[in-house]
Design a protein around this motif. Structure first.
Motif, PDB file in Angstrom:
ATOM      1  N   ASP A   1       0.315  -1.186   0.102  1.00 16.30           N
ATOM      2  CA  ASP A   1       0.064   0.123  -0.182  1.00 16.30           C
ATOM      3  C   ASP A   1       0.797   1.150  -0.060  1.00 16.30           C
TER       4      ASP A   1
ATOM      5  N   ARG B   1      -9.377   0.065  -5.035  1.00 16.70           N
ATOM      6  CA  ARG B   1      -8.360   0.053  -4.326  1.00 16.70           C
ATOM      7  C   ARG B   1      -7.482   1.820  -4.098  1.00 16.70           C
TER       8      ARG B   1
ATOM      9  N   THR C   1      -5.103   7.676  -1.450  1.00 16.22           N
ATOM     10  CA  THR C   1      -4.328   6.100  -0.986  1.00 16.22           C
ATOM     11  C   THR C   1      -4.456   4.415  -2.132  1.00 16.22           C
TER      12      THR C   1
ATOM     13  N   GLN D   1      -4.172   0.792  -2.241  1.00 16.83           N
ATOM     14  CA  GLN D   1      -4.038  -0.449  -1.634  1.00 16.83           C
ATOM     15  C   GLN D   1      -3.352  -1.909  -2.944  1.00 16.83           C
ATOM     16  N   ARG D   2      -2.890  -2.294  -2.466  1.00 18.54           N
ATOM     17  CA  ARG D   2      -2.448  -3.910  -2.839  1.00 18.54           C
ATOM     18  C   ARG D   2      -1.933  -2.766  -4.744  1.00 18.54           C
TER      19      ARG D   2
END
Lengths: 115, 116
Positions: A18, A64, A78, A80-81
């Motif tokens: 992340d 994400r 942000t 994520q992944r």
């Protein structure tokens, strides 16, 4: 501050991790935008804030991606992944009062590289 | 939906010659139009905007742009190009509608190269 400030200026991350990108807009600017610029491409709209609310999230490419803005000032984007296709320059811009005839002022961007 | 087209990926011009960077737009409603310039490894810098009124808008660094409603165009121009004008230029549009998104939609950019 004098201009829109983004941090970090460069970020290299491993696939699957992340990341958080930060934008500090011009003081007093109520409107804040996030864009993504991939190599050889134009600017892809991600999200727009008016104050702390995000009336337009239409550009976020997947779940994400998320963004928040607190206190009507600093915003964080942000991812994520992270995936390799997320590699790009992420640009933040702000404008005063959110009127449609006002220009937006851009930060220098965060260059994200996912390896 | 609103969109912007910059039909030329690259424009080459000799120093001292006039330059034109083309932009056309598609919106439902009255447009607000903007030009930005991006120098290498830098963010975007505002050049000029059309809001209403005079169709010829003057901006920074000697640039100007002409709004043409019938042709839905907003071409960027400069009478005499400088080598330092070499950069990536973006046209953008925002729709003047009573409600809805404040999204600022950009074209894909045109790389301007001014040859000494």
């Amino acid at each position: 501050g004098a201009g829109v400030s983004q941090s970090p200026s460069n970020k290299v991350t491993e696939k699957g991790k992340d990341v958080e990108l930060r934008c500090d807009p011009i003081s007093g600017h109520t409107a804040l935008y996030w864009y993504r610029q991939s190599l050889g491409q134009g600017l892809e709209f991600l999200i727009y804030f008016q104050g702390n609310s995000a009336p337009d999230k239409s550009g976020l490419p997947s779940d994400r991606f998320s963004a928040e803005r607190t206190g009507g000032s600093v915003s964080t984007l942000t991812i994520q992944r992270t995936q390799q296709e997320d590699s790009a320059v992420y640009l933040c811009a702000s404008s005063s009062e959110g009127r449609k005839n006002t220009e937006a002022f851009f930060g220098q961007g965060t260059r994200l590289t996912v390896v | 939906a609103q969109s912007v087209a910059q039909p030329e990926d690259q424009v080459n011009v000799a120093e001292g010659n006039p330059l034109t960077v083309k932009c056309t737009y598609s919106v439902s409603g009255n447009p607000y139009l903007f030009w930005y310039v991006q120098y290498p490894n830098r963010g975007l810098q505002f050049l000029l905007k059309y809001i209403t009124g005079d169709n010829l808008v003057k901006g920074s660094y000697g640039f100007e742009a002409e709004f043409n409603k019938s042709q839905t165009s907003f071409h960027l121009k400069k009478p005499s190009a400088l080598v330092s004008d070499s950069a990536l230029y973006f046209c953008a549009v925002r729709v003047d509608s009573g409600a809805g998104s404040y999204q600022l939609t950009f074209g894909k950019g045109t790389k301007l190269s001014v040859i000494p």
